[in-house]
Each structure stands twice: as structure tokens, then as C-alpha cells.
Design an enzyme around this catalytic site. Structure first.
Site, mmCIF file in Angstrom:
data_model
loop_
_atom_site.group_PDB
_atom_site.id
_atom_site.type_symbol
_atom_site.label_atom_id
_atom_site.label_comp_id
_atom_site.label_asym_id
_atom_site.label_seq_id
_atom_site.Cartn_x
_atom_site.Cartn_y
_atom_site.Cartn_z
ATOM 1 N N ASP A 8 56.994 40.439 51.565
ATOM 2 C CA ASP A 8 57.356 40.542 52.982
ATOM 3 C C ASP A 8 57.387 39.151 53.669
ATOM 4 O O ASP A 8 56.359 38.475 53.753
ATOM 5 C CB ASP A 8 56.352 41.431 53.735
ATOM 6 C CG ASP A 8 56.203 42.826 53.133
ATOM 7 O OD1 ASP A 8 56.242 42.949 51.896
ATOM 8 O OD2 ASP A 8 56.013 43.785 53.901
ATOM 9 N N GLU A 39 61.264 43.193 56.070
ATOM 10 C CA GLU A 39 60.962 44.114 57.176
ATOM 11 C C GLU A 39 60.221 43.445 58.334
ATOM 12 O O GLU A 39 60.170 43.990 59.423
ATOM 13 C CB GLU A 39 60.152 45.319 56.673
ATOM 14 C CG GLU A 39 58.747 44.946 56.242
ATOM 15 C CD GLU A 39 57.727 46.063 56.425
ATOM 16 O OE1 GLU A 39 58.098 47.162 56.834
ATOM 17 O OE2 GLU A 39 56.543 45.796 56.166
ATOM 18 N N ASN A 40 59.619 42.250 58.076
ATOM 19 C CA ASN A 40 58.875 41.547 59.128
ATOM 20 C C ASN A 40 59.516 40.203 59.491
ATOM 21 O O ASN A 40 58.875 39.353 60.109
ATOM 22 C CB ASN A 40 57.436 41.279 58.679
ATOM 23 C CG ASN A 40 56.722 42.510 58.179
ATOM 24 O OD1 ASN A 40 56.529 42.676 56.980
ATOM 25 N ND2 ASN A 40 56.362 43.405 59.084
ATOM 26 N N HIS A 68 58.941 48.900 59.044
ATOM 27 C CA HIS A 68 59.382 48.150 60.236
ATOM 28 C C HIS A 68 60.907 48.012 60.332
ATOM 29 O O HIS A 68 61.394 47.237 61.160
ATOM 30 C CB HIS A 68 58.732 46.764 60.249
ATOM 31 C CG HIS A 68 57.260 46.800 60.514
ATOM 32 N ND1 HIS A 68 56.731 47.166 61.741
ATOM 33 C CD2 HIS A 68 56.197 46.551 59.714
ATOM 34 C CE1 HIS A 68 55.410 47.125 61.678
ATOM 35 N NE2 HIS A 68 55.055 46.767 60.454
ATOM 36 N N HIS A 174 54.416 45.648 51.263
ATOM 37 C CA HIS A 174 53.854 46.237 52.487
ATOM 38 C C HIS A 174 52.442 45.750 52.841
ATOM 39 O O HIS A 174 52.168 45.552 54.017
ATOM 40 C CB HIS A 174 53.855 47.768 52.458
ATOM 41 C CG HIS A 174 53.164 48.402 53.641
ATOM 42 N ND1 HIS A 174 53.693 48.364 54.910
ATOM 43 C CD2 HIS A 174 51.985 49.054 53.755
ATOM 44 C CE1 HIS A 174 52.880 48.989 55.745
ATOM 45 N NE2 HIS A 174 51.834 49.408 55.077
ATOM 46 N N HIS A 176 50.990 42.947 52.293
ATOM 47 C CA HIS A 176 50.968 41.503 52.575
ATOM 48 C C HIS A 176 49.871 40.767 51.805
ATOM 49 O O HIS A 176 49.675 39.581 52.018
ATOM 50 C CB HIS A 176 50.854 41.203 54.072
ATOM 51 C CG HIS A 176 52.029 41.668 54.878
ATOM 52 N ND1 HIS A 176 52.339 41.160 56.123
ATOM 53 C CD2 HIS A 176 52.984 42.591 54.613
ATOM 54 C CE1 HIS A 176 53.418 41.763 56.596
ATOM 55 N NE2 HIS A 176 53.822 42.646 55.692
HETATM 56 FE FE LIG Z 1 55.329 44.140 55.837
HETATM 57 FE FE LIG Z 2 55.457 47.568 55.798
#
Ligand SMILES: [Fe+2]
Ligand SMILES: [Fe+2]
Length: 263
Positions: A8, A39-40, A68, A174, A176
Site C-alpha cells: 500500500d 488504495e491509500n 479505501h 492492507h 501496512h
Molecule cells: Fe491500505
Molecule cells: Fe486497506
């Protein structure tokens, strides 16, 4: 086929550090395919068009998403038209965007699938049944890379073992936080529970610590912002043979030193 998969990417620090680190890694290792979870990528939540273009310019060819996906509303304007963006396939039928994409790498079809786990996340369709369906529809493709975006280690492990030998790689995203369990399962699936993230190393999952701690202490709403300071880069590198089986998998991690005094 040599594949580099970045965890991510968080906010501008993540995008910048991904681009900077990728330029040397691409020169050195010459991957055939670069994938990143994005997604981030915009302010820690979602993906704007400008951020997506920045990631493509850095050499990332496919971006996967997660819980996200919809946080930058702008994504509704471009997700349907961009086959490089893959959001979880187990969203309900009719959700914008696509849950998988097929790209040609040196003349070989590669199927890239995004799935989201359901434990402590939205109750989407079953990721196992969704993957069964996608594989049945693409039986001729041997190179299949799955981003399993999930909170719990067990859900990621269960999916990987269930599909061992039927997909080339199950890469967890997800949390991290990178895990140290990269492995090739007995039937040739490369696996890691979580790649980790690309972004600020001294935040909490990439966000400024103060608000995260305040929320945990007070349970009052807080506005989370992307942290600054030194950055980390977490990715995995794996190679697939002509049959789509994994030959190896290894993490690639870089970290900037802390400037602040220790004691
Ligand atoms: Fe994430
Ligand atoms: Fe996530």
C-alpha cells in the site's frame, strides 16, 4: 517472468518514495511487471487521477485497491475507463470498475485479481467463490496474481492454501505491516501474508501519530493526516516460470534513517 509488487502506497510521501526507489530497482532488477496497491495513494485515502498518473510515470503498470477504493470521489469519473486499476472483485455486481484485469507481459497473458477479506471489513461476496468464478472464466491463463486485501492473517493463509497451484501468487496487503513469512507453497504459489507499505515509517500505518493515539485514548473523532519524516519502501519480488509456477519470492525493503535524537 519477474514481478515486483509494492505494498500500500500512502500519500505523497509514499508516491515520491515509490518513484525514487523504483527508478533504481527497475534499472537493477529489470522487472517484467510492476504492480502496486494504491488504495491509500492520495492523502492516505483513495486514488485521484493525478496520483494514478504519478504512479504510472514511476513505472507502476497495474494498481490494485481495497477498502479505501472509493474515498476519493473523483475515482468514479475514471475507474471504468482505466484497465490498469483493479478494485476488489467481490464487491456486488454492478460496482464501478473491474475486479481483475488481463495484461500481456512479453506476449504472455497475466491475470491480476483483487480480493478483499471479510473479517473486520465490509461483508462483500465470498472471496473464495469469487476467485473460483474468475479462474473458471480464464482457464487458459497460467499466470495469475492475486492481491488478497485483508485484515486477518488466517483469511489470507486460507485463501492461499486453498488456491495453491491454481494461482501463481497470493500477495497480502492492507495491514501496512510487513510479515516475514514469504514462501512458495507446495504446489507452486508464491505467498506472503502482508507486503507492508510504502510511506512514512514513523506514523501509525502511515498516518500522523497524534490523532491516532488521541482517538484511541478518547474515542472522539479525529482527522487523520499522512505523517511526514523518514519513509519506508516495502515490496516483494517473485519470478514465475512458463507454467505460472513461482520459482522464488523475496521481500525488497528500504528505509530512510530517522533524523531525530534517540535519547
Ligand atoms: Fe491500505
Ligand atoms: Fe486497506
Amino acid at each position: 517472468m519477474k514481478v515486483l509488487f509494492l505494498g500500500d502506497i500512502v500519500g505523497e510521501p509514499g508516491r515520491r518514495y515509490a518513484a525514487q526507489t523504483l527508478s533504481s530497482i527497475i534499472d537493477e532488477l529489470r522487472p517484467d511487471l510492476v504492480i502496486a496497491n494504491a488504495e491509500n495513494a492520495t492523502k492516505g485515502r483513495g486514488l485521484s487521477l493525478k496520483s494514478a498518473e504519478e504512479l504510472y510515470d514511476a513505472g507502476i503498470e497495474i494498481v490494485t485497491m481495497g477498502n479505501h477504493t472509493w474515498d476519493q470521489r473523483q475515482i468514479f469519473d475514471f475507474i471504468d475507463d482505466d484497465a490498469r486499476i483493479v478494485r476488489p472483485a467481490n464487491y456486488p455486481a454492478g460496482t464501478p470498475g473491474r475486479g481483475y484485469t488481463v495484461c500481456k507481459v512479453n506476449g504472455v497473458d497475466v491475470l491480476i485479481v483483487s480480493l478483499m477479506g471479510r473479517t473486520f471489513l465490509s461483508q462483500l461476496d465470498c472471496p473464495f467463490a469469487t476467485l473460483e468464478r474468475i479462474l473458471a472464466d480464464h482457464a487458459q491463463i497460467k499466470h495469475v496474481i492475486v492481491d488478497m486485501h485483508a485484515e486477518t492473517t488466517s483469511e489470507k493463509l486460507a485463501l492461499a492454501w486453498d488456491f495453491d497451484g491454481r494461482v501463481s501468487a497470493v500477495i497480502g496487503t492492507h495491514t501496512h505491516v510487513p510479515t516475514a513469512d514469504e514462501d512458495i507453497l507446495p504446489n507452486g504459489t508464491a505467498y506472503i501474508t502482508d507486503v507492508g507499505m510504502v510511506g512514512p515509517r514513523d506514523g501509525i500505518l502511515g498516518m500522523r501519530r497524534r490523532e491516532v493515539i488521541l482517538r484511541m485514548r478518547t474515542h472522539l473523532p479525529q482527522r487523520f493526516e499522512v505523517a511526514d519524516g523518514p519513509r519506508q519502501f516495502c515490496a516483494v519480488w517473485f519470478e514465475l516460470n512458463a507454467e505460472g509456477k513461482a520459482l522464488n519470492i523475496q521481500p525488497i525493503r528500504r528505509c530512510e534513517p530517522r533524523q531525530e535524537q534517540r535519547f
